[in-house]
Design a protein around this motif. Structure first.
Motif, PDB file in Angstrom:
ATOM      1  N   PRO A  71      10.249  -6.628   2.090  1.00  0.00           N
ATOM      2  CA  PRO A  71       9.722  -6.810   0.734  1.00  0.00           C
ATOM      3  C   PRO A  71       8.937  -5.575   0.295  1.00  0.00           C
ATOM      4  O   PRO A  71       8.715  -4.652   1.089  1.00  0.00           O
ATOM      5  CB  PRO A  71       8.783  -8.004   0.904  1.00  0.00           C
ATOM      6  CG  PRO A  71       8.247  -7.824   2.296  1.00  0.00           C
ATOM      7  CD  PRO A  71       9.394  -7.249   3.104  1.00  0.00           C
ATOM      8  N   GLU A  72       8.470  -5.569  -0.947  1.00  0.00           N
ATOM      9  CA  GLU A  72       7.646  -4.456  -1.424  1.00  0.00           C
ATOM     10  C   GLU A  72       6.257  -4.478  -0.805  1.00  0.00           C
ATOM     11  O   GLU A  72       5.668  -3.428  -0.544  1.00  0.00           O
ATOM     12  CB  GLU A  72       7.553  -4.474  -2.947  1.00  0.00           C
ATOM     13  CG  GLU A  72       8.861  -4.085  -3.599  1.00  0.00           C
ATOM     14  CD  GLU A  72       8.739  -3.945  -5.098  1.00  0.00           C
ATOM     15  OE1 GLU A  72       7.608  -3.786  -5.614  1.00  0.00           O
ATOM     16  OE2 GLU A  72       9.790  -3.984  -5.768  1.00  0.00           O
ATOM     17  N   ARG A  73       5.732  -5.669  -0.617  1.00  0.00           N
ATOM     18  CA  ARG A  73       4.423  -5.843   0.026  1.00  0.00           C
ATOM     19  C   ARG A  73       4.538  -6.963   1.049  1.00  0.00           C
ATOM     20  O   ARG A  73       5.300  -7.899   0.850  1.00  0.00           O
ATOM     21  CB  ARG A  73       3.340  -6.201  -0.994  1.00  0.00           C
ATOM     22  CG  ARG A  73       3.057  -5.093  -1.976  1.00  0.00           C
ATOM     23  CD  ARG A  73       1.945  -5.491  -2.921  1.00  0.00           C
ATOM     24  NE  ARG A  73       1.717  -4.438  -3.905  1.00  0.00           N
ATOM     25  CZ  ARG A  73       0.783  -4.490  -4.832  1.00  0.00           C
ATOM     26  NH1 ARG A  73      -0.034  -5.538  -4.907  1.00  0.00           N
ATOM     27  NH2 ARG A  73       0.633  -3.502  -5.694  1.00  0.00           N
ATOM     28  N   LEU A  74       3.731  -6.851   2.093  1.00  0.00           N
ATOM     29  CA  LEU A  74       3.800  -7.835   3.162  1.00  0.00           C
ATOM     30  C   LEU A  74       2.401  -8.082   3.703  1.00  0.00           C
ATOM     31  O   LEU A  74       1.613  -7.141   3.857  1.00  0.00           O
ATOM     32  CB  LEU A  74       4.705  -7.304   4.285  1.00  0.00           C
ATOM     33  CG  LEU A  74       4.917  -8.184   5.501  1.00  0.00           C
ATOM     34  CD1 LEU A  74       5.644  -9.468   5.123  1.00  0.00           C
ATOM     35  CD2 LEU A  74       5.710  -7.420   6.559  1.00  0.00           C
ATOM     36  N   GLU A  75       2.087  -9.333   3.967  1.00  0.00           N
ATOM     37  CA  GLU A  75       0.837  -9.692   4.628  1.00  0.00           C
ATOM     38  C   GLU A  75       1.193 -10.551   5.827  1.00  0.00           C
ATOM     39  O   GLU A  75       2.007 -11.466   5.722  1.00  0.00           O
ATOM     40  CB  GLU A  75      -0.079 -10.450   3.667  1.00  0.00           C
ATOM     41  CG  GLU A  75      -0.530  -9.584   2.490  1.00  0.00           C
ATOM     42  CD  GLU A  75      -1.475 -10.304   1.547  1.00  0.00           C
ATOM     43  OE1 GLU A  75      -2.592 -10.648   1.987  1.00  0.00           O
ATOM     44  OE2 GLU A  75      -1.081 -10.525   0.395  1.00  0.00           O
TER      45      GLU A  75
END
Length: 163
Positions: A71-75
């Motif tokens: 994804p573009e951002r990941l947590e």
């Protein structure tokens, strides 16, 4: 938990196959993080032969990297440590405050894009860029990052030259 962090591998132009000095560190990894600009998903498949891989999309990544699951951002939670990832963290000025806004729950934000290794803290967050193992640009060496997580805390973080 031993985490190997890479970014900006830029395959196949720069990364033809895993460089031997990078592979040495991957053999001991529990988890691998790739902070984007993989460029081709086969790199993620190659890394996954060593340990589970989490990756984010970079500005040079194609649809195959997104299809791989980046994804573009990941947590994510790594051994009790709240870790966030993004490829481009924006301009240097105000970076830690911006990362705190983007990822309010993160203890650590891993990013790439600049090819400049960095390990800094501010605004209640630690930010970490491993540099690039294959495209050092104006840096003296190609680099990766090594993180040790124990008891929900980042016990060690190191930028390691691999060229």
């Amino acid at each position: 938990m031993r985490v190997v962090v890479v970014s900006d591998t830029h395959a196949p132009r720069r990364w033809k196959t895993c460089p031997p000095r990078v592979a040495e560190h991957l053999r001991g990894a529990d988890v691998i993080l790739h902070a984007g600009d993989v460029c081709v998903a086969s790199v993620l498949d190659e890394l996954a032969q060593y340990a589970p891989v989490h990756a984010v999309l970079g500005n040079n990544d194609g649809p195959d990297v997104a299809d791989w699951g980046a994804p573009e951002r990941l947590e994510l939670d790594l051994g009790g440590l709240a870790v966030a990832m993004v490829h481009d963290s924006g301009q240097a000025r105000g970076r830690t405050a911006r990362m705190r806004r983007w990822f309010p729950a993160a203890d650590l934000v891993v990013f790439g894009h600049s090819h400049i290794p960095m390990d800094e803290s501010g605004d209640g967050v630690r930010i970490f860029n491993p540099g690039s193992p294959t495209d050092r640009r104006r840096q003296p060496h190609g680099t990766i990052g090594l993180l040790d997580i124990a008891g929900g805390r980042l016990s060690a973080a190191e930028i390691v030259p691999v060229t």
